[in-house]
Design an enzyme around this catalytic site. Structure first.
Site, mmCIF file in Angstrom:
data_model
loop_
_atom_site.group_PDB
_atom_site.id
_atom_site.type_symbol
_atom_site.label_atom_id
_atom_site.label_comp_id
_atom_site.label_asym_id
_atom_site.label_seq_id
_atom_site.Cartn_x
_atom_site.Cartn_y
_atom_site.Cartn_z
ATOM 1 N N SER A 1 0.825 -1.213 0.000
ATOM 2 C CA SER A 1 0.000 0.000 0.000
ATOM 3 C C SER A 1 0.862 1.268 0.000
ATOM 4 C CB SER A 1 -0.936 0.004 1.215
ATOM 5 O OG SER A 1 -0.204 -0.126 2.403
ATOM 6 N N CYS A 2 2.168 1.130 0.287
ATOM 7 C CA CYS A 2 3.023 2.326 0.318
ATOM 8 C C CYS A 2 3.360 2.849 -1.080
ATOM 9 C CB CYS A 2 4.281 2.089 1.132
ATOM 10 S SG CYS A 2 5.424 0.999 0.307
ATOM 11 N N TYR B 1 11.741 1.726 -1.394
ATOM 12 C CA TYR B 1 10.950 0.500 -1.484
ATOM 13 C C TYR B 1 9.772 0.702 -2.446
ATOM 14 C CZ TYR B 1 7.966 -3.328 0.199
ATOM 15 O OH TYR B 1 7.183 -4.453 0.293
ATOM 16 N N LYS C 1 8.773 -1.168 -6.002
ATOM 17 C CA LYS C 1 7.510 -1.894 -6.161
ATOM 18 C C LYS C 1 6.698 -1.329 -7.335
ATOM 19 C CE LYS C 1 7.750 -5.127 -3.175
ATOM 20 N NZ LYS C 1 7.626 -6.518 -3.621
#
Ligand code: GDP
Length: 328
Positions: free
Chosen positions: A109-110, A137, A141
């Site tokens: 979700s980040c 990160y 992703k």
């Protein structure tokens, strides 16, 4: 995907990968392919290509990732960016070149903008700046999910991406500093209860809100996606409900039986103020979580105690960290 298919679960020793293997075995899958880090280096494209050439892999689920909580993620952004980028690139490329029928990539979700409207809808991707504590990160992703989308568009590959919310459950990383909030707190409350400490420290102000999903619910949801979701657009997976970190701390206090006070260490980062997913897309596929947060936390704590996760753990790593002998 059926029980005879060859399914490669990349990252089977982690929180998500181990839950996927449990779920596939429970459903009777007979050909689950697993490789440890020593057997296959996912950062090595040539080794990954060779592995795919040698095995007729029908389905791939990418649960391999370098992951960590807010401190670890923010301090080691180069490692998080590099490793996650390369893991995605090697596996997706090898799958595309070796006849894999379907691939599922896992994001987080980040990936959504720090100040995106809540709940987070899939279409909010790339509409604003990211949360700085996990930018490395998140960028990796986003690259991975875009790679799936582009292989889909350019080569017609059925490569899909799911964005799970904050996960927890058996097999989590309970490290004192580099874990996520649930295992990190569970560990601190556990030791504080044993030692009868007068207070327990919770990081940040306690006001950020987070959504949590038990990893066994995630695994069931991912199975549904392998069976029924074919769209290149990402799909969220979460409970759709969030709670303030402060409330999570009081729940943890209750579950571990801790009797002392809770104090907030505001020198630690809060991260993004709120992160709750819009899960209407996956709910339309007839999936919903079974665990409530409280049930999930209680059963995870039981698992921790049964498996003696903290038993041989005299917090020596923690002391070495404090003394500066090891770095995260
Ligand atoms: P995030 O969702 O990427 O921010 O990941 P985390 O799970 O690491 O942190 C979630 C929130 O919990 C943040 O606001 C942290 O400051 C807070 N938090 C409170 N206590 C802890 C703890 O012991 N460990 C971690 N990782 N976070 C904590």
């Amino acid at each position: 995907m059926d029980t005879k298919s060859t399914v490669f679960v990349a990252g089977h020793r982690g929180l998500v990968g181990s839950a996927l293997v449990r779920m596939l075995k429970n459903k009777g899958y007979e050909n689950i392919l697993l490789k440890s880090r020593d057997e296959l280096d996912l950062l090595d494209q040539a080794a990954v290509n060779y592995f795919f050439q040698q095995n007729k892999i029908d389905y791939v689920i990418i649960a391999a990732a370098k992951v960590g909580g807010i401190l670890y993620n923010s301090r080691c952004q180069a490692d998080f960016l590099y490793e996650n980028l390369v893991i995605a690139a090697t596996l997706i490329n090898a799958a595309a070149n070796n006849g894999v029928r379907k691939l599922l990539y896992l994001g987080s979700s980040c990936i959504y903008p720090k100040l995106a409207e809540q709940p987070l809808k899939e279409e909010y991707l790339l509409t604003g700046p990211l949360e700085p504590t996990n930018e490395g990160y998140a960028i990796a992703k986003i690259a991975g999910l875009k790679l799936c989308e582009k292989y889909n568009m350019q080569y017609g590959k059925c490569f899909i991406s799911a964005m799970p919310t904050n996960l927890y459950g058996p097999g989590d990383n309970f490290h004192p500093e580099n874990s996520h909030v649930i295992p990190g707190m569970m560990r601190r409350f556990h030791f504080a209860t044993l030692r009868n400490d007068p207070e327990v420290v919770v990081w940040g102000t306690g006001s950020p809100r987070r959504e949590f999903l038990h990893v066994d619910d995630l695994a069931e949801g991912l199975h549904v996606l392998m069976q029924r979701y074919h769209d290149p657009q990402v799909i969220n997976i979460g409970s759709g409900e969030d709670i303030p970190i402060k409330d999570l701390a009081y729940l943890m206090k209750d579950i571990t039986g801790y009797k002392g006070e809770i104090v907030f260490d505001t020198t630690k980062p809060d991260g993004t103020p709120r992160k709750v997913m819009d899960v209407s897309k996956i709910k339309a596929l007839d999936w919903k979580p079974d665990y409530s947060l409280e049930e999930g936390l209680r059963s995870t704590y039981e698992w921790v105690l049964e498996n003696k996760i903290f038993e041989n753990d005299d917090e020596k790593d923690y002391r070495r960290l404090r003394r500066g002998e090891i770095r995260l």
